[in-house]
Design a protein around this motif. Structure first.
Motif, PDB file in Angstrom:
ATOM      1  N   ARG A 277       0.827  -1.206   0.000  1.00 32.69           N
ATOM      2  CA  ARG A 277       0.000   0.000   0.000  1.00 32.69           C
ATOM      3  C   ARG A 277       0.861   1.255   0.000  1.00 32.69           C
ATOM      4  O   ARG A 277       0.435   2.312   0.445  1.00 32.69           O
ATOM      5  CB  ARG A 277      -0.926   0.003   1.214  1.00 32.69           C
ATOM      6  CG  ARG A 277      -1.856  -1.197   1.267  1.00 32.69           C
ATOM      7  CD  ARG A 277      -2.684  -1.206   2.527  1.00 32.69           C
ATOM      8  NE  ARG A 277      -3.507  -0.023   2.661  1.00 32.69           N
ATOM      9  CZ  ARG A 277      -4.273   0.222   3.718  1.00 32.69           C
ATOM     10  NH1 ARG A 277      -4.319  -0.620   4.730  1.00 32.69           N
ATOM     11  NH2 ARG A 277      -4.993   1.321   3.770  1.00 32.69           N
ATOM     12  N   SER A 278       2.069   1.132  -0.502  1.00 32.84           N
ATOM     13  CA  SER A 278       2.991   2.260  -0.494  1.00 32.84           C
ATOM     14  C   SER A 278       2.390   3.459  -1.228  1.00 32.84           C
ATOM     15  O   SER A 278       1.916   3.357  -2.352  1.00 32.84           O
ATOM     16  CB  SER A 278       4.309   1.842  -1.156  1.00 32.84           C
ATOM     17  OG  SER A 278       5.191   2.930  -1.204  1.00 32.84           O
ATOM     18  N   GLY A 279       2.402   4.587  -0.541  1.00 32.28           N
ATOM     19  CA  GLY A 279       1.881   5.814  -1.124  1.00 32.28           C
ATOM     20  C   GLY A 279       0.416   6.064  -0.848  1.00 32.28           C
ATOM     21  O   GLY A 279      -0.067   7.191  -0.989  1.00 32.28           O
ATOM     22  N   ALA A 280      -0.328   5.017  -0.442  1.00 33.22           N
ATOM     23  CA  ALA A 280      -1.752   5.178  -0.147  1.00 33.22           C
ATOM     24  C   ALA A 280      -1.945   5.598   1.300  1.00 33.22           C
ATOM     25  O   ALA A 280      -1.151   5.262   2.175  1.00 33.22           O
ATOM     26  CB  ALA A 280      -2.486   3.863  -0.416  1.00 33.22           C
ATOM     27  N   ARG A 281      -2.997   6.346   1.543  1.00 32.66           N
ATOM     28  CA  ARG A 281      -3.306   6.782   2.907  1.00 32.66           C
ATOM     29  C   ARG A 281      -3.836   5.596   3.709  1.00 32.66           C
ATOM     30  O   ARG A 281      -4.619   4.785   3.206  1.00 32.66           O
ATOM     31  CB  ARG A 281      -4.346   7.898   2.902  1.00 32.66           C
ATOM     32  CG  ARG A 281      -3.846   9.202   2.295  1.00 32.66           C
ATOM     33  CD  ARG A 281      -4.917  10.272   2.377  1.00 32.66           C
ATOM     34  NE  ARG A 281      -5.264  10.598   3.751  1.00 32.66           N
ATOM     35  CZ  ARG A 281      -4.620  11.491   4.496  1.00 32.66           C
ATOM     36  NH1 ARG A 281      -3.577  12.129   4.005  1.00 32.66           N
ATOM     37  NH2 ARG A 281      -4.996  11.751   5.724  1.00 32.66           N
ATOM     38  N   LEU A 282      -3.405   5.510   4.957  1.00 34.03           N
ATOM     39  CA  LEU A 282      -3.891   4.456   5.831  1.00 34.03           C
ATOM     40  C   LEU A 282      -5.309   4.758   6.283  1.00 34.03           C
ATOM     41  O   LEU A 282      -5.708   5.929   6.412  1.00 34.03           O
ATOM     42  CB  LEU A 282      -2.984   4.331   7.064  1.00 34.03           C
ATOM     43  CG  LEU A 282      -1.530   3.901   6.823  1.00 34.03           C
ATOM     44  CD1 LEU A 282      -0.760   3.924   8.135  1.00 34.03           C
ATOM     45  CD2 LEU A 282      -1.482   2.518   6.211  1.00 34.03           C
ATOM     46  N   ASP A 283      -6.082   3.699   6.508  1.00 33.74           N
ATOM     47  CA  ASP A 283      -7.422   3.878   7.045  1.00 33.74           C
ATOM     48  C   ASP A 283      -7.325   4.372   8.487  1.00 33.74           C
ATOM     49  O   ASP A 283      -6.384   4.039   9.221  1.00 33.74           O
ATOM     50  CB  ASP A 283      -8.189   2.555   7.011  1.00 33.74           C
ATOM     51  CG  ASP A 283      -8.427   2.073   5.589  1.00 33.74           C
ATOM     52  OD1 ASP A 283      -8.433   2.916   4.682  1.00 33.74           O
ATOM     53  OD2 ASP A 283      -8.592   0.857   5.397  1.00 33.74           O
ATOM     54  N   THR A 284      -8.280   5.150   8.890  1.00 35.97           N
ATOM     55  CA  THR A 284      -8.321   5.639  10.270  1.00 35.97           C
ATOM     56  C   THR A 284      -9.662   5.303  10.901  1.00 35.97           C
ATOM     57  O   THR A 284     -10.662   5.122  10.208  1.00 35.97           O
ATOM     58  CB  THR A 284      -8.116   7.163  10.337  1.00 35.97           C
ATOM     59  OG1 THR A 284      -9.152   7.807   9.582  1.00 35.97           O
ATOM     60  CG2 THR A 284      -6.752   7.552   9.769  1.00 35.97           C
ATOM     61  N   ILE A 285      -9.665   5.199  12.224  1.00 33.78           N
ATOM     62  CA  ILE A 285     -10.896   4.994  12.976  1.00 33.78           C
ATOM     63  C   ILE A 285     -11.243   6.326  13.614  1.00 33.78           C
ATOM     64  O   ILE A 285     -10.539   6.792  14.519  1.00 33.78           O
ATOM     65  CB  ILE A 285     -10.731   3.902  14.050  1.00 33.78           C
ATOM     66  CG1 ILE A 285     -10.183   2.611  13.435  1.00 33.78           C
ATOM     67  CG2 ILE A 285     -12.066   3.627  14.741  1.00 33.78           C
ATOM     68  CD1 ILE A 285      -9.882   1.523  14.446  1.00 33.78           C
ATOM     69  N   GLU A 286     -12.273   6.958  13.123  1.00 33.87           N
ATOM     70  CA  GLU A 286     -12.642   8.284  13.628  1.00 33.87           C
ATOM     71  C   GLU A 286     -13.042   8.211  15.102  1.00 33.87           C
ATOM     72  O   GLU A 286     -13.618   7.222  15.569  1.00 33.87           O
ATOM     73  CB  GLU A 286     -13.806   8.849  12.808  1.00 33.87           C
ATOM     74  CG  GLU A 286     -13.509   9.004  11.319  1.00 33.87           C
ATOM     75  CD  GLU A 286     -12.413  10.011  11.044  1.00 33.87           C
ATOM     76  OE1 GLU A 286     -12.221  10.916  11.877  1.00 33.87           O
ATOM     77  OE2 GLU A 286     -11.744   9.887  10.005  1.00 33.87           O
ATOM     78  N   GLY A 287     -12.752   9.282  15.825  1.00 40.01           N
ATOM     79  CA  GLY A 287     -13.165   9.378  17.226  1.00 40.01           C
ATOM     80  C   GLY A 287     -12.246   8.598  18.152  1.00 40.01           C
ATOM     81  O   GLY A 287     -11.177   8.130  17.769  1.00 40.01           O
TER      82      GLY A 287
END
Length: 336
Positions: A277-287
């Motif tokens: 996933r190089s260069g792609a934004r990592l998923d985040t868990i909001e809150g």
């Protein structure tokens, strides 16, 4: 049943609630876990999910004002009670039986060794105290065992380290000394509460290799508590994902990484960096994890879940159900 699959500790509906002026803080809210002989159970989740309180409850180390409910069924492996089953939750805090189990049959590697060690006693004195309590009343023999244990955990120049104080050791050395204290009595169960926190990558790898070696050579079961899924993949046989004091997913490590079904577990896995996933934004868990007090009905992850359905997920408490053999999920939308 082979010894590798015999149950060592059965945790049933464990609750640890703190009665405060503001209300009841439900740090651990009814969890079921099975710890088998010669196996590693990984417990993963964000800070505030109840991982450390669970480990402290097993050894009855929570404050006396905390209300502990449920069963902690330990199959004794040492002493005159070998082969018997005892409920740790029912033992008096100052009982002889609990003192024998703490450090003797169940040992713990605490999260921050600098705080866990006494700053005014040498490493040798603190290590020998455990040995004198559980193995031998001969100080010369206890010192010999302490030296051997420090060598076993890879401590450099153990004769010198025995006479040093915690502040004189590096972070990696303190962690090795903490592990040495925990394993000095060859416990049946070792609880490792984030033992690699604040260690550099090289020392972290050495600590993990050491724990795996101890499991293979001594036959110790391990409860490994961490927020690092990479460590879980390397160390664990089974994994329990905790959120807001409850187990939301429980399965073997391969199923967790290749077939997770709870949205929280999927979100945690999506936040792991990888070369692909190089260069792609990592998923985040909001809150953030909600404060475990006066919570609304429904799934605890509802306010942060991208799959949440109003009127379904926030109506009533969600049970932990078996979606396939050995795979338990606390979600009404599992698999969708």
């Amino acid at each position: 049943m082979s010894e590798e699959h015999e149950v060592l500790l059965q945790i049933k509906q464990l609750k640890t609630h703190f009665h405060l002026d503001e209300g009841i803080l439900k740090a651990v809210d009814g969890i079921d876990l099975t710890i088998k002989k010669k196996r590693t159970l990984g417990i993963v989740g964000e800070s505030g999910c109840g991982k450390s309180v669970t480990s402290q409850a097993i050894l009855r180390l929570v404050p006396e004002f905390a209300k502990l409910e449920g069963e902690l069924l330990l199959h004794r492996t040492k002493g005159n009670q070998k082969g018997e089953q005892v409920d740790l939750a029912q033992l008096p805090l100052r009982s002889k039986a609990l003192r024998e189990i703490r450090g003797g049959e169940i040992a713990m590697i605490f999260q921050e060794p600098m705080k866990a060690f006494s700053p005014i006693h040498t490493i040798g004195n603190q290590l020998m105290e455990s040995i004198l309590l559980h193995q031998s009343d001969n100080r010369k023999e206890a010192r010999h065992i302490a030296l051997g244990t420090l060598r076993k955990v890879g401590m450099s120049n153990p004769e010198q380290r025995l006479n040093e104080y915690p502040h004189q050791l590096s972070g990696g050395m303190r962690q090795r000394a903490m592990i040495a204290m925990a394993v000095s009595s060859n416990p049946s169960l070792l609880i490792a509460d984030e033992p690699t926190t604040a260690l550099d990558v090289t020392v972290q790898a050495q600590v993990l290799d050491l724990l795996n070696e101890l499991k293979e050579t001594v036959g110790t079961s391990i409860v490994f508590i961490t927020h690092d899924l990479g460590v879980i993949a390397e160390m664990s046989d089974e994994v329990a994902v905790m959120y807001l004091g409850k187990v939301v997913e429980y399965t073997d490590v391969d199923t967790l990484f290749h077939g997770a079904q709870h949205p929280y577990t999927e979100a945690l896995l999506g936040s792991i960096p990888s070369i692909s996933r190089s260069g792609a934004r990592l998923d985040t868990i909001e809150g953030t994890v909600p404060f475990p007090m006066n919570l609304p009905s429904g799934c605890g992850f509802y306010s942060r879940c991208k799959k949440a359905v109003d009127g379904v997920c926030n109506v009533a408490d969600i049970p932990l159900v078996e979606v396939s053999e050995g795979h338990y999920v606390r979600c009404l939308l599992a698999g969708q």
